[in-house]
Design a protein around this motif. Structure first.
Motif, mmCIF file in Angstrom:
data_model
loop_
_atom_site.group_PDB
_atom_site.id
_atom_site.type_symbol
_atom_site.label_atom_id
_atom_site.label_comp_id
_atom_site.label_asym_id
_atom_site.label_seq_id
_atom_site.Cartn_x
_atom_site.Cartn_y
_atom_site.Cartn_z
ATOM 1 N N TRP A 210 -62.395 -88.669 -55.625
ATOM 2 C CA TRP A 210 -62.891 -88.619 -54.197
ATOM 3 C C TRP A 210 -61.998 -87.728 -53.213
ATOM 4 N N ILE A 214 -63.010 -91.566 -47.618
ATOM 5 C CA ILE A 214 -63.263 -92.757 -47.167
ATOM 6 C C ILE A 214 -63.563 -92.615 -45.416
ATOM 7 N N GLU A 302 -58.495 -95.360 -54.304
ATOM 8 C CA GLU A 302 -59.188 -95.139 -55.533
ATOM 9 C C GLU A 302 -59.360 -96.393 -56.508
ATOM 10 N N GLU A 304 -58.522 -99.474 -55.694
ATOM 11 C CA GLU A 304 -59.066 -100.648 -55.356
ATOM 12 C C GLU A 304 -60.599 -100.732 -55.278
ATOM 13 N N LEU A 305 -61.174 -99.297 -55.119
ATOM 14 C CA LEU A 305 -62.517 -99.261 -55.197
ATOM 15 C C LEU A 305 -63.003 -99.652 -56.661
ATOM 16 N N ASP A 306 -62.096 -99.185 -57.662
ATOM 17 C CA ASP A 306 -62.462 -99.566 -59.066
ATOM 18 C C ASP A 306 -62.465 -100.850 -59.417
ATOM 19 N N GLU A 308 -62.584 -103.409 -57.284
ATOM 20 C CA GLU A 308 -63.409 -104.363 -56.445
ATOM 21 C C GLU A 308 -64.968 -104.099 -57.222
ATOM 22 N N TRP A 309 -65.405 -103.009 -57.554
ATOM 23 C CA TRP A 309 -66.839 -102.740 -58.051
ATOM 24 C C TRP A 309 -66.869 -103.230 -59.504
ATOM 25 N N LEU A 503 -65.941 -100.582 -49.016
ATOM 26 C CA LEU A 503 -64.755 -100.765 -49.861
ATOM 27 C C LEU A 503 -63.840 -101.632 -48.767
ATOM 28 N N TRP A 512 -67.370 -95.309 -48.529
ATOM 29 C CA TRP A 512 -67.108 -93.899 -49.597
ATOM 30 C C TRP A 512 -68.306 -93.521 -50.164
ATOM 31 N N GLY A 517 -67.053 -94.504 -58.135
ATOM 32 C CA GLY A 517 -67.614 -95.798 -58.390
ATOM 33 C C GLY A 517 -68.487 -95.885 -59.438
#
Length: 602
Positions: A210, A214, A302, A304-306, A308-309, A503, A512, A517
């Motif tokens: 990305w 964000i 990056e 944290e997104l991975d 969390e989702w 996020l 984001w 994601g």
């Protein structure tokens, strides 16, 4: 057509470069072709002078797996035969059969020490050997010369096209003679890190998908920021994850490992805050593994997104994020790429997960043109993952067709490439779709995301699953991607590069977009099967739009798992059948889980 011819020529060069049997054992010398000046010296560089012979260098010797022909046969058996179908090896069994023997490693160490090179240790069970010594010692040991060069241009080219742009002219050192050693010493040497400073010292090839896109959510009037934040639950309902949960598919028994951005870290409290915000009832564990202490890259939004989702979509799966921060041989030696490799090594050999999610990537053309040993080094780890039954999924990228069409609100500086390890034959590349919602937050339309990266490999030929694909229009000339697609952007009344997906980062709500994601969520979907499925592409290209599945035992009937995407473009258009935006398309999660299990068990 010219680009295709270049690609085919590169495939021939690449494959021939890594033939370990290219020199007969009766010959006295083994030439390490990946150290050829064609890879070490940038075209257009000016020779300045020899590098001072007393300068101390650190080098990493990269070793190949042994019995590579046996490994190829094993992969064919595991994925194509009835007798050995999905008979996975354990990490220990793979090590015993294919990793270099200790006797060979000891002989190589003794040889290099005889030239006054100091052995500092090994990483990855003898696959990386670290040495240091003077330039004179390095030149003598490898029968080469190391010079200083000046690169006068502001763009680095590969395959005749602009690659890395917006740079300043620079000095670097490189070897101008292909390194060589006695055959019995060198027969398993894949490459050497540190003979030149162009890579990895001057430019890190690693990119986050990305790039830093964000924004804080504050419900402003910006046309880029959706006034409706799309929750994970909204996506789960629309794409039928909820039916999977209702039928007991929660991911329990699965382990998802996430590739960390080297030299960065995450704040665990952000992850838990996201799950609490969206009432995610997790039963699986969450752990962060760190090697080294160089976190100069900062906090990784990056990853944290991975986490969390992935955790939200597979509530029962155990979850790991792995960081290698200046660990392999020290920062001064290897920069990022060997630490990137070590994260994969650790996951595959120690964690042995069911799925790996990757949103951190490297330009394939850059590696093929200037660093082929590193590409092959990662490729052999992907082969190991495939033999162990690990499904590896990687975000396709956020920069349009072959990275020439980035979103208008940022500049990537890297062009004319698709990405690695996404192009690896044993990796599933996850492209993007855009979801439109109405003022009530309900999904009304899905299209191909305009910045989903797709394209043609310049390294790998068409694979068996592409040649036999039952997805219409699957290309059959070279390895192409993406292989599947999922949500990468969306919102209410915003453009394709707008922000509408949540996020938690540094304790605050951000929004984001990106295939960053799509990869962890698709890995989470696969983990819901609670099975070891291995390289997914063999299954994905064997599942028709009508639910008919082709297996090594013949055709069987499954469910209609694929959702073809017929609108959108990157700028090549999405259409019914395989396309460069979404591959075969996106998916109904419950039906895809059903079909993947059916394919594997059959």
């Amino acid at each position: 057509m010219i680009r295709v011819l270049i690609a085919l020529l590169t495939i021939i060069i690449f494959l021939s470069s890594f033939s370990l049997e290219s020199i007969s054992s009766s010959q006295s010398s083994y030439y390490i072709q990946t150290t050829s000046p064609v890879y070490s010296i940038l075209p257009g560089s000016h020779f300045i002078q020899p590098l001072n012979r007393s300068t101390e260098l650190y080098i990493g010797v990269l070793l190949s797996l042994r019995n590579t022909s046996g490994l190829t046969s094993l992969l064919n058996f595991i994925y194509g035969s009835k007798q050995y179908y999905h008979h996975w090896l354990s990490p220990m069994s793979f090590d015993n059969q294919f990793y270099p023997k200790r006797s060979y490693v000891n002989n190589l160490i003794s040889y290099l020490e005889s030239y006054n090179l100091s052995y500092s240790g090994e990483f990855g069970d003898n696959l990386v050997l670290i040495f240091n010594g003077s330039v004179e010692s390095v030149e003598s040991a490898f029968h080469t010369y190391i010079n200083v060069y000046y690169y006068p241009f502001t763009t680095i080219y590969w395959f005749g096209l602009p690659g890395i742009t917006n740079i300043q002219p620079f000095y670097y050192y490189a070897n101008n003679v292909t390194a060589s050693v006695p055959y019995n010493v060198g027969k398993f040497i894949l490459g050497i890190v540190g003979l030149n400073s162009f890579d990895p010292h001057l430019y890190s090839a690693i990119s986050q998908d990305w790039k830093a896109n964000i924004v804080k959510y504050n419900a402003t009037d910006s046309s880029l920021i959706s006034k409706i934040v799309i929750s994970p639950l909204t996506i789960q309902r629309y794409f039928n994850f909820t039916q999977a949960y209702q039928n007991g598919y929660t991911g329990k028994g699965s382990t998802i490992a996430i590739e960390g951005v080297p030299e960065e870290y995450i704040n665990n409290s952000d992850i838990y805050a996201f799950w609490n915000l969206y009432n995610v009832q997790r039963t699986g564990t969450f752990s962060v593994v760190e090697f080294g202490n160089d976190t100069s890259g900062g906090q990784s939004g990056e990853n944290e997104l991975d986490a969390e989702w992935a955790g939200a979509f597979s509530p029962g799966a155990n979850l790991y994020v792995v960081f290698s921060n200046g660990y392999v041989g020290g920062v001064s030696l290897v920069g990022y790429l060997l630490n990137y490799w070590y994260e994969l090594y650790y996951m595959i050999n120690v964690l042995n997960p069911t799925e790996i999610s990757i949103s951190v990537t490297v330009p394939e053309s850059y590696l093929a043109a200037y660093y082929p040993a590193m590409l092959q080094f990662i490729h052999q780890i992907m082969e190991q993952a495939a033999v162990e039954g690990i499904s590896v999924l990687a975000a396709s990228g956020d920069w349009g067709f072959e990275s020439d069409h980035p979103p208008p609100n940022f500049i990537i500086d890297t062009y004319n490439t698709i990405w690695y390890p996404e192009t690896d034959p044993y990796v599933t590349s996850v492209g993007g779709i855009f979801i439109s919602v109405n003022s009530s937050g309900n999904i009304t339309r899905i299209t191909g995301w305009d910045y989903s990266t797709g394209g043609n490999s310049v390294v790998f030929p068409a694979q068996s699953y592409e040649l036999t694909s039952i997805i219409p229009d699957t290309p059959k000339l070279v390895r192409t991607y993406p292989d599947i697609a999922f949500v990468s952007a969306g919102g209410f009344n915003i453009p394709e590069f707008g922000f509408g997906l949540p996020l938690i980062f540094q304790g605050q709500l951000f929004l984001w977009y990106g295939t960053s994601g799509a990869a962890p969520v698709t890995a989470a979907m696969v983990s819901l099967t609670a099975q070891r499925l291995g390289s997914l592409n063999f299954a994905l290209y064997s599942i028709s739009y009508q639910g008919k599945i082709f297996t090594p035992n013949g055709y069987i009937q499954g469910m209609k798992a694929w959702i073809p995407i017929t609108t959108g473009g990157n700028p090549t258009p999405a259409h019914y059948g395989w396309n460069y935006v979404t591959g075969p398309g996106t998916y109904n999660a419950y039906a895809m889980i059903y079909d993947l299990i059916l394919y594997s068990e059959t």
